[in-house]
Design an enzyme around this catalytic site. Structure first.
Site, PDB file in Angstrom:
ATOM      1  N   ARG A  38       0.822  -1.220   0.000  1.00 46.87           N
ATOM      2  CA  ARG A  38       0.000   0.000   0.000  1.00 46.87           C
ATOM      3  C   ARG A  38       0.853   1.266   0.000  1.00 46.87           C
ATOM      4  NH1 ARG A  38      -4.759  -2.350   3.971  1.00 46.87           N
ATOM      5  NH2 ARG A  38      -6.074  -3.108   2.274  1.00 46.87           N
ATOM      6  N   LYS A 207     -18.730 -16.615   3.043  1.00 42.63           N
ATOM      7  CA  LYS A 207     -20.156 -16.382   3.289  1.00 42.63           C
ATOM      8  C   LYS A 207     -20.903 -15.838   2.082  1.00 42.63           C
ATOM      9  CE  LYS A 207     -19.178 -15.260   8.109  1.00 42.63           C
ATOM     10  NZ  LYS A 207     -18.999 -14.142   9.042  1.00 42.63           N
ATOM     11  N   GLY A 365      -8.744  -7.702  -0.883  1.00 40.78           N
ATOM     12  CA  GLY A 365      -9.035  -8.549   0.277  1.00 40.78           C
ATOM     13  C   GLY A 365      -8.302  -9.884   0.260  1.00 40.78           C
ATOM     14  N   GLY A 388     -13.308  -4.268   0.877  1.00 39.08           N
ATOM     15  CA  GLY A 388     -14.705  -3.830   0.962  1.00 39.08           C
ATOM     16  C   GLY A 388     -15.073  -2.861  -0.146  1.00 39.08           C
TER      17      GLY A 388
END
Length: 408
Positions: A38, A207, A365, A388
């Site tokens: 980053r 999920k 992610g 996200g």
């Protein structure tokens, strides 16, 4: 999808104070940065502003900061690494208030081309995340212009992401996006809104609930949707399969049925695993290299077994589906990729992407971490820096950090 927002190429910063919201949320171990991706991603924008004679004020959050300001979540190590990368001193303002007297003095002392890094914005607690009108104004008071280059935070309407723009604009300053934001939006935007076809989307992870809107949106856009990871078992159960102890969200069975029907109606391919690698239990520790596994048809997993990765037949089918693609977007690993025994499905998909000529976009992610850790990072066209934010973008949501920038 064109960005149509002002970028750092559209503003004149010579002699002006420029507040740059970066994403320096880097992993730290005993005060040492273990992955500087980053930091490296932010360098082009910072260098451009330095070269143009701006006074560059950097800010970012780091970690969750649940118990108030603490040494372990200070941005001091980032300032040190940035100084090395830029070949010049980055002045770190050790001010837990972030915008207090120390910050004001450091900014007042700046000359053209100087760089200052403010303390972790989350040290301001709720000011940053919920009721940050005062904090937003204090940040704006330090600067003349604002640049958002933190794609990983652009889905949050925080003081340092969105709130500050109102006050910068009120005093006649420009609000632009940096090179990283521009690159992210161009890649993800073009992939979803204007893909070169065939367009294959791959979704994994644990999920279904995390990906509801993404599945729905991508079915409208892609030609083939591949499902893997823990979320696949809810789809398999929705089709009447027996999935043993595998992860299932029973509240989403009807949703999965709807998506299967939607794919049929739209004439889209929806691929689910035909076989699965299963074990008695989830690995503990997670990276246990001696885990005993067996392969079963995904719709006939014994009651005492848990599916933890896609099987060898599925790996072949998924790799074949990628071969003819011209655009591929991938978000979420195919199994428990932290475990060497259960990483084979994720490796197979990564290898298929590495071998294709398609534009390959990894949606941040866990999938970005898996691709990098498994050594495929340099084979992908673009690896998103936002988890996200990438998901919300793929859902078709407007991101506050993007919306807040000035239109061209």
């Amino acid at each position: 999808m064109s960005l149509n927002k002002k970028t750092v190429d559209d503003i004149n910063v010579k002699g002006r104070r420029v507040l740059v919201r970066c994403d320096f949320n880097v992993p730290l171990k005993e005060g040492q940065i273990t992955d500087e991706t980053r930091i490296v991603a932010a360098l082009p924008t910072i260098k451009k502003l330095i070269d143009d004679g701006g006074k560059v004020i950097l800010c970012s959050h780091l970690g969750k900061v649940k118990n108030g300001p603490n040494e372990g979540e200070s941005l001091a190590p980032v300032a040190k690494r940035l100084s090395e990368k830029l070949g010049k001193e980055v002045v770190f303002v050790k001010d837990d208030n972030v915008t207090g007297e120390a910050a004001t003095k450091a900014v007042e002392a700046m000359k053209e081309g100087d760089v200052v890094l403010l303390q972790n914005t989350r040290f301001r607690g709720a000011d940053e995340t919920k009721n940050g009108e005062g904090f937003s104004k204090e940040l704006a008071d330090l600067a003349d212009d604002y640049v958002c280059d933190a794609f990983g935070s652009s889905h949050r309407a925080h003081a340092s992401v969105e709130g500050v723009t109102k006050f910068v604009r009120e005093k006649g300053g420009a609000c632009a996006v940096g090179y990283l934001m521009e690159k992210e939006i161009n890649f993800l935007g073009n992939a979803v809104e204007n893909p070169v076809r065939p367009f294959v989307a791959i979704l994994g992870g644990a999920k279904v609930a995390d990906k509801l809107a993404v599945i729905d949106n991508l079915l409208n856009k892609c030609d083939t949707l591949i499902i893997g990871g823990g979320m696949a078992y809810t789809f398999v159960k929705a089709k009447g399969g027996k999935v043993g102890k595998s992860l299932v969200d029973d509240t989403k069975l009807d949703y999965c049925k709807e998506m299967i029907e939607k794919a049929e109606k739209l004439g889209k391919k929806l691929l689910l695993p035909s076989d699965t690698v299963a074990a008695d239990n989830f690995p503990d520790p997670i990276d246990d290299p001696n885990l005993k596994t067996e392969v079963f048809p995904t719709d006939s997993i014994p009651d005492d077994k848990e599916g933890l990765d896609i099987g060898p037949e599925t790996q072949k089918v998924y790799a074949e589906a990628v071969k003819s693609a011209r655009t591929v977007v991938w978000n979420g690993p195919m199994g428990v990729s932290e475990n060497p025994v259960l990483a084979k499905g994720t490796i197979a998909v990564a290898q298929a992407l590495a071998d294709t000529d398609a534009t390959t976009i990894i949606g941040g992610g866990d999938s970005a971490a898996a691709v990098n850790n498994l050594g495929f990072g340099d084979k992908m066209t673009h690896i998103s820096t936002g988890g996200g934010a990438s998901l919300e973008f793929l859902e078709g949501k407007a991101l506050p950090g993007v919306v807040a920038a000035d239109d061209k």
